[in-house]
Design an enzyme around this catalytic site. Structure first.
Site, PDB file in Angstrom:
ATOM      1  N   LYS A  98       2.675 -11.713   7.978  1.00  0.00           N
ATOM      2  CA  LYS A  98       1.544 -11.012   7.376  1.00  0.00           C
ATOM      3  C   LYS A  98       0.954 -11.951   6.339  1.00  0.00           C
ATOM      4  O   LYS A  98       1.593 -12.269   5.334  1.00  0.00           O
ATOM      5  CB  LYS A  98       1.961  -9.688   6.730  1.00  0.00           C
ATOM      6  CG  LYS A  98       0.769  -8.954   6.101  1.00  0.00           C
ATOM      7  CD  LYS A  98       1.167  -7.661   5.401  1.00  0.00           C
ATOM      8  CE  LYS A  98      -0.071  -7.017   4.777  1.00  0.00           C
ATOM      9  NZ  LYS A  98       0.272  -5.792   3.997  1.00  0.00           N
ATOM     10  N   THR A 154       0.820  -1.203   0.000  1.00  0.00           N
ATOM     11  CA  THR A 154       0.000   0.000   0.000  1.00  0.00           C
ATOM     12  C   THR A 154       0.855   1.255   0.000  1.00  0.00           C
ATOM     13  O   THR A 154       0.424   2.316  -0.455  1.00  0.00           O
ATOM     14  CB  THR A 154      -0.945  -0.013   1.212  1.00  0.00           C
ATOM     15  OG1 THR A 154      -1.637  -1.261   1.249  1.00  0.00           O
ATOM     16  CG2 THR A 154      -1.965   1.103   1.147  1.00  0.00           C
ATOM     17  N   TYR A 188       6.170 -11.871   4.896  1.00  0.00           N
ATOM     18  CA  TYR A 188       5.008 -11.403   4.145  1.00  0.00           C
ATOM     19  C   TYR A 188       4.680 -12.429   3.068  1.00  0.00           C
ATOM     20  O   TYR A 188       5.421 -12.573   2.097  1.00  0.00           O
ATOM     21  CB  TYR A 188       5.345 -10.046   3.536  1.00  0.00           C
ATOM     22  CG  TYR A 188       4.233  -9.283   2.868  1.00  0.00           C
ATOM     23  CD1 TYR A 188       2.914  -9.717   2.874  1.00  0.00           C
ATOM     24  CD2 TYR A 188       4.519  -8.078   2.232  1.00  0.00           C
ATOM     25  CE1 TYR A 188       1.914  -8.985   2.263  1.00  0.00           C
ATOM     26  CE2 TYR A 188       3.523  -7.329   1.620  1.00  0.00           C
ATOM     27  CZ  TYR A 188       2.229  -7.784   1.625  1.00  0.00           C
ATOM     28  OH  TYR A 188       1.246  -7.060   1.020  1.00  0.00           O
ATOM     29  N   ILE A 196      -3.035  -6.242   9.655  1.00  0.00           N
ATOM     30  CA  ILE A 196      -2.313  -5.161   8.988  1.00  0.00           C
ATOM     31  C   ILE A 196      -3.246  -4.714   7.872  1.00  0.00           C
ATOM     32  O   ILE A 196      -3.362  -5.358   6.837  1.00  0.00           O
ATOM     33  CB  ILE A 196      -0.946  -5.622   8.453  1.00  0.00           C
ATOM     34  CG1 ILE A 196      -0.054  -6.081   9.608  1.00  0.00           C
ATOM     35  CG2 ILE A 196      -0.272  -4.491   7.676  1.00  0.00           C
ATOM     36  CD1 ILE A 196       1.283  -6.664   9.175  1.00  0.00           C
TER      37      ILE A 196
END
Length: 305
Positions: free
Chosen positions: A170, A54, A142, A210
């Protein structure tokens, strides 16, 4: 009746995958980043994840990444954890970014599976171990195979969980069964990386989320987890359901979350700025649909973000 308290997660429960504000000319807007970070923390986020998907990490320089971490650290102090993305397709570069993150004041590093080269699992494991060995920061692995082309298989996560600096995941794998298998067999702190999974993953033992949606509704995102912790599981579900139209509009309607988050922040007069190419801004019709979904979600919330 309340649920049994969970262990304190390493970076908090409600983390925002924060956008990176730019000026209208396209430069890094550090003042805007500080104002946005302060607002997010004041409105319920106990952690911020910078320089991630993001945050447009593929289009920001190493120097910009470090400057953003320093500025946000200054703005939020010790009120919130600061985690920063350091993942690249090059292990050596990732190691350097992890070291840079520590010098800039980050509390943790988010490390994605190397993209494009599609390494096999033994190479994926070696990549993460090399970064963990070289950096003094705790790592958040991630797992987002839709973007990288390679997932972190559950057996790889089980082995990596033994490394003292691999502390969290994540999860954007969309594999709920695999997440539960790893949660059941390790102490890794799982964070839902897809907003539609925030409550579901939390209910089976995740540390939190998150969230991209937290850029625009931080209090609402937090309130879902607060309600669950208070034993109000039905209330938590209702709050999650209220956010579904906005989650769909922001994350599942054909535009990246960066684009949709920036469109909503700009519509509300909050720091955002343009996206960097190859991304393009939301068109007028898309922006109107986003704003309508936001207003509907915010209207249901006694403490809108």
């Amino acid at each position: 009746m309340t649920t049994t308290p969970s262990p304190v997660p390493p970076f908090g429960r409600t983390l925002c995958a924060m956008i990176t504000p730019f000026t209208e000319a396209g430069a890094l807007d550090l003042d805007g980043a500080q104002r946005l970070a302060d607002r997010l923390v004041s409105h319920g986020c106990d952690g911020l994840v910078l320089n991630g998907t993001t945050g447009e990490s593929p289009t920001t320089s190493d120097a910009e990444k470090a400057a953003l971490v320093r500025a946000v650290r200054e703005a939020v102090g010790e009120r919130a954890a600061v985690v920063t993305g350091v993942g690249t397709a090059d292990t050596r570069h990732t190691v350097e970014l992890a070291r840079q993150a520590g010098r800039a004041g980050a509390d943790g590093a988010l490390v994605v599976t190397p993209a494009y080269s599609r390494p096999p699992q033994d190479a994926v494991e070696a990549h993460f171990r090399q970064v963990a060995d070289a950096s003094g920061l705790p790592l958040v692995l991630y797992d987002i195979p839709a973007r990288t082309g390679t997932r972190i298989e559950p057996e790889t996560l089980l082995r990596l969980a033994g490394h003292p600096r691999v502390v969290a995941v994540k999860d954007c794998s969309h594999d709920f069964l695999a997440a539960q298998k790893v949660l059941a067999r390790t102490d890794l702190a799982y964070y839902a990386g897809c907003d539609e999974h925030n409550l579901a993953l939390y209910a089976v033992g995740a540390a939190g989320c998150i969230s991209t949606v937290a850029n625009v509704l931080p209090r609402h995102v937090r309130s879902v987890l607060d309600a669950f912790d208070a034993g109000d599981t039905a209330g938590a579900a209702r709050r999650q359901h209220r956010a579904v139209p906005l989650i769909e509009a922001m994350m599942c309607a054909g535009l990246p979350g960066t684009v949709t988050a920036k469109a909503l922040l700009a519509a509300r007069g909050l720091p955002s700025g343009p996206v960097r190419p190859p991304l393009r801004p939301a068109g007028r019709a898309a922006a109107a649909r986003l704003l309508a979904a936001y207003e509907e979600a915010a209207a249901c919330d006694p403490v809108p973000g």
